[in-house]
Design a protein around this motif. Structure first.
Motif, PDB file in Angstrom:
ATOM      1  N   GLY A  61       0.837  -1.194   0.000  1.00  0.00           N
ATOM      2  CA  GLY A  61       0.000   0.000   0.000  1.00  0.00           C
ATOM      3  C   GLY A  61       0.869   1.238   0.000  1.00  0.00           C
ATOM      4  N   ALA A  62       0.243   2.359   0.236  1.00  0.00           N
ATOM      5  CA  ALA A  62       0.963   3.631   0.238  1.00  0.00           C
ATOM      6  C   ALA A  62       2.052   3.627   1.309  1.00  0.00           C
ATOM      7  N   PRO A  63       3.194   4.246   1.021  1.00  0.00           N
ATOM      8  CA  PRO A  63       4.243   4.339   2.042  1.00  0.00           C
ATOM      9  C   PRO A  63       3.711   5.042   3.291  1.00  0.00           C
ATOM     10  N   THR A  64       4.259   4.650   4.440  1.00  0.00           N
ATOM     11  CA  THR A  64       3.826   5.249   5.702  1.00  0.00           C
ATOM     12  C   THR A  64       5.036   5.731   6.489  1.00  0.00           C
ATOM     13  N   ASP A  65       4.851   6.843   7.193  1.00  0.00           N
ATOM     14  CA  ASP A  65       5.882   7.342   8.103  1.00  0.00           C
ATOM     15  C   ASP A  65       5.827   6.608   9.439  1.00  0.00           C
ATOM     16  N   HIS A  66       4.754   5.862   9.661  1.00  0.00           N
ATOM     17  CA  HIS A  66       4.530   5.222  10.957  1.00  0.00           C
ATOM     18  C   HIS A  66       5.193   3.849  10.997  1.00  0.00           C
ATOM     19  N   THR A  67       6.523   3.876  11.075  1.00  0.00           N
ATOM     20  CA  THR A  67       7.286   2.629  11.115  1.00  0.00           C
ATOM     21  C   THR A  67       7.479   2.138  12.544  1.00  0.00           C
ATOM     22  N   VAL A  68       7.369   3.045  13.508  1.00  0.00           N
ATOM     23  CA  VAL A  68       7.434   2.688  14.930  1.00  0.00           C
ATOM     24  C   VAL A  68       6.267   3.381  15.629  1.00  0.00           C
ATOM     25  N   ILE A  69       5.459   2.589  16.347  1.00  0.00           N
ATOM     26  CA  ILE A  69       4.277   3.121  17.032  1.00  0.00           C
ATOM     27  C   ILE A  69       4.357   2.723  18.506  1.00  0.00           C
ATOM     28  N   PRO A  70       4.293   3.690  19.409  1.00  0.00           N
ATOM     29  CA  PRO A  70       4.288   3.342  20.840  1.00  0.00           C
ATOM     30  C   PRO A  70       3.004   2.608  21.231  1.00  0.00           C
ATOM     31  N   PHE A  71       3.126   1.640  22.141  1.00  0.00           N
ATOM     32  CA  PHE A  71       1.938   0.985  22.679  1.00  0.00           C
ATOM     33  C   PHE A  71       0.988   2.067  23.179  1.00  0.00           C
ATOM     34  N   GLY A  72      -0.285   1.907  22.917  1.00  0.00           N
ATOM     35  CA  GLY A  72      -1.309   2.837  23.379  1.00  0.00           C
ATOM     36  C   GLY A  72      -1.637   3.936  22.385  1.00  0.00           C
ATOM     37  N   LYS A  73      -0.753   4.189  21.424  1.00  0.00           N
ATOM     38  CA  LYS A  73      -0.976   5.283  20.469  1.00  0.00           C
ATOM     39  C   LYS A  73      -1.616   4.750  19.195  1.00  0.00           C
ATOM     40  N   GLY A  74      -2.680   5.400  18.762  1.00  0.00           N
ATOM     41  CA  GLY A  74      -3.368   4.985  17.551  1.00  0.00           C
ATOM     42  C   GLY A  74      -4.092   3.664  17.743  1.00  0.00           C
ATOM     43  N   ILE A  75      -4.685   3.190  16.686  1.00  0.00           N
ATOM     44  CA  ILE A  75      -5.451   1.939  16.741  1.00  0.00           C
ATOM     45  C   ILE A  75      -4.493   0.773  16.993  1.00  0.00           C
ATOM     46  N   CYS A  76      -3.388   0.738  16.255  1.00  0.00           N
ATOM     47  CA  CYS A  76      -2.421  -0.353  16.428  1.00  0.00           C
ATOM     48  C   CYS A  76      -1.862  -0.382  17.851  1.00  0.00           C
ATOM     49  N   GLY A  77      -1.502   0.760  18.361  1.00  0.00           N
ATOM     50  CA  GLY A  77      -0.953   0.831  19.720  1.00  0.00           C
ATOM     51  C   GLY A  77      -1.960   0.412  20.777  1.00  0.00           C
ATOM     52  N   GLN A  78      -3.238   0.697  20.530  1.00  0.00           N
ATOM     53  CA  GLN A  78      -4.275   0.276  21.472  1.00  0.00           C
ATOM     54  C   GLN A  78      -4.453  -1.240  21.448  1.00  0.00           C
ATOM     55  N   VAL A  79      -4.359  -1.843  20.256  1.00  0.00           N
ATOM     56  CA  VAL A  79      -4.481  -3.302  20.150  1.00  0.00           C
ATOM     57  C   VAL A  79      -3.298  -3.990  20.834  1.00  0.00           C
ATOM     58  N   ALA A  80      -2.118  -3.363  20.783  1.00  0.00           N
ATOM     59  CA  ALA A  80      -0.948  -3.927  21.461  1.00  0.00           C
ATOM     60  C   ALA A  80      -1.197  -4.041  22.962  1.00  0.00           C
ATOM     61  N   GLU A  81      -1.996  -3.133  23.506  1.00  0.00           N
ATOM     62  CA  GLU A  81      -2.302  -3.159  24.941  1.00  0.00           C
ATOM     63  C   GLU A  81      -3.542  -3.986  25.271  1.00  0.00           C
ATOM     64  N   SER A  82      -4.556  -3.928  24.412  1.00  0.00           N
ATOM     65  CA  SER A  82      -5.835  -4.578  24.729  1.00  0.00           C
ATOM     66  C   SER A  82      -5.854  -6.066  24.380  1.00  0.00           C
ATOM     67  N   ASN A  83      -4.993  -6.462  23.423  1.00  0.00           N
ATOM     68  CA  ASN A  83      -4.993  -7.845  22.913  1.00  0.00           C
ATOM     69  C   ASN A  83      -6.326  -8.225  22.274  1.00  0.00           C
ATOM     70  N   ALA A  84      -7.055  -7.256  21.775  1.00  0.00           N
ATOM     71  CA  ALA A  84      -8.374  -7.507  21.190  1.00  0.00           C
ATOM     72  C   ALA A  84      -8.456  -6.862  19.808  1.00  0.00           C
ATOM     73  N   ASN A  85      -9.283  -7.458  18.958  1.00  0.00           N
ATOM     74  CA  ASN A  85      -9.547  -6.871  17.645  1.00  0.00           C
ATOM     75  C   ASN A  85     -10.091  -5.466  17.825  1.00  0.00           C
ATOM     76  N   PHE A  86      -9.780  -4.593  16.867  1.00  0.00           N
ATOM     77  CA  PHE A  86     -10.304  -3.237  16.897  1.00  0.00           C
ATOM     78  C   PHE A  86     -10.757  -2.896  15.482  1.00  0.00           C
ATOM     79  N   VAL A  87     -12.063  -2.673  15.330  1.00  0.00           N
ATOM     80  CA  VAL A  87     -12.641  -2.286  14.051  1.00  0.00           C
ATOM     81  C   VAL A  87     -13.073  -0.830  14.161  1.00  0.00           C
ATOM     82  N   VAL A  88     -12.591  -0.015  13.245  1.00  0.00           N
ATOM     83  CA  VAL A  88     -12.931   1.407  13.231  1.00  0.00           C
ATOM     84  C   VAL A  88     -13.706   1.693  11.948  1.00  0.00           C
ATOM     85  N   PRO A  89     -15.040   1.807  12.045  1.00  0.00           N
ATOM     86  CA  PRO A  89     -15.856   2.039  10.847  1.00  0.00           C
ATOM     87  C   PRO A  89     -15.564   3.374  10.161  1.00  0.00           C
ATOM     88  N   ASP A  90     -15.197   4.387  10.967  1.00  0.00           N
ATOM     89  CA  ASP A  90     -14.941   5.728  10.433  1.00  0.00           C
ATOM     90  C   ASP A  90     -13.810   6.350  11.253  1.00  0.00           C
TER      91      ASP A  90
END
Length: 151
Positions: A61-90
């Motif tokens: 896909g499109a190149p991303t600047d987000h090569t390192v994401i702290p736990f808790g930040k953004g959707i990916c960072g939240q999943v790293a902490e919650s251990n649960a699927n995260f679906v964001v419709p919008d």
């Protein structure tokens, strides 16, 4: 192509012996990106639990600047902490969203477990609002169960 039709293709990629792990992960990203019309960015992030960061692995896909994401930040960072699927419709309705591209309308992130430990995740962005269903979640859980065999 349906999720059911994609499952044996994912299994085939995982069992492909001459390919390295990263080549297999990239092949899975390419397959999903090509075969699911609303999967516009497909990639893997892997956890560094010592630093509490996620690191970008193979993606399509499109190149991303987000090569390192702290736990808790953004959707990916939240999943790293919650251990649960995260679906964001919008994504515009999310407070803790890291914008990768103005074309992204929705996102799904499913954690990747190896021996019960969250070692990373598959992250998918879509240019469509609210395309992800429970079928996407089940399919991506299947994908991650297959990917876990590589670790």
């Amino acid at each position: 192509m349906t999720f059911q039709e994609l499952q044996p293709k994912v299994r085939s990629i995982i069992s492909e012996t001459p390919l390295s792990r990263d080549q297999k992960l990239l092949a899975i990203c390419e397959l999903l990106n090509q075969q699911v019309s609303y999967y516009n960015w497909v990639g893997f992030y892997f956890a560094n639990h010592d630093n509490k960061t996620l690191h970008l692995g193979p993606y399509v896909g499109a190149p991303t600047d987000h090569t390192v994401i702290p736990f808790g930040k953004g959707i990916c960072g939240q999943v790293a902490e919650s251990n649960a699927n995260f679906v964001v419709p919008d994504v515009s309705a999310q407070d803790n969203y890291i914008a990768c591209s103005f074309t992204v309308e929705s996102e799904i992130v499913v954690p990747l477990f190896v021996n019960g430990k969250n070692i990373g995740q598959i992250d998918i962005d879509s240019h469509v609002i609210d395309p992800f269903t429970e079928a996407d979640e089940r399919f991506l859980e299947f994908v991650n169960q297959e990917v876990a065999k590589l670790f």
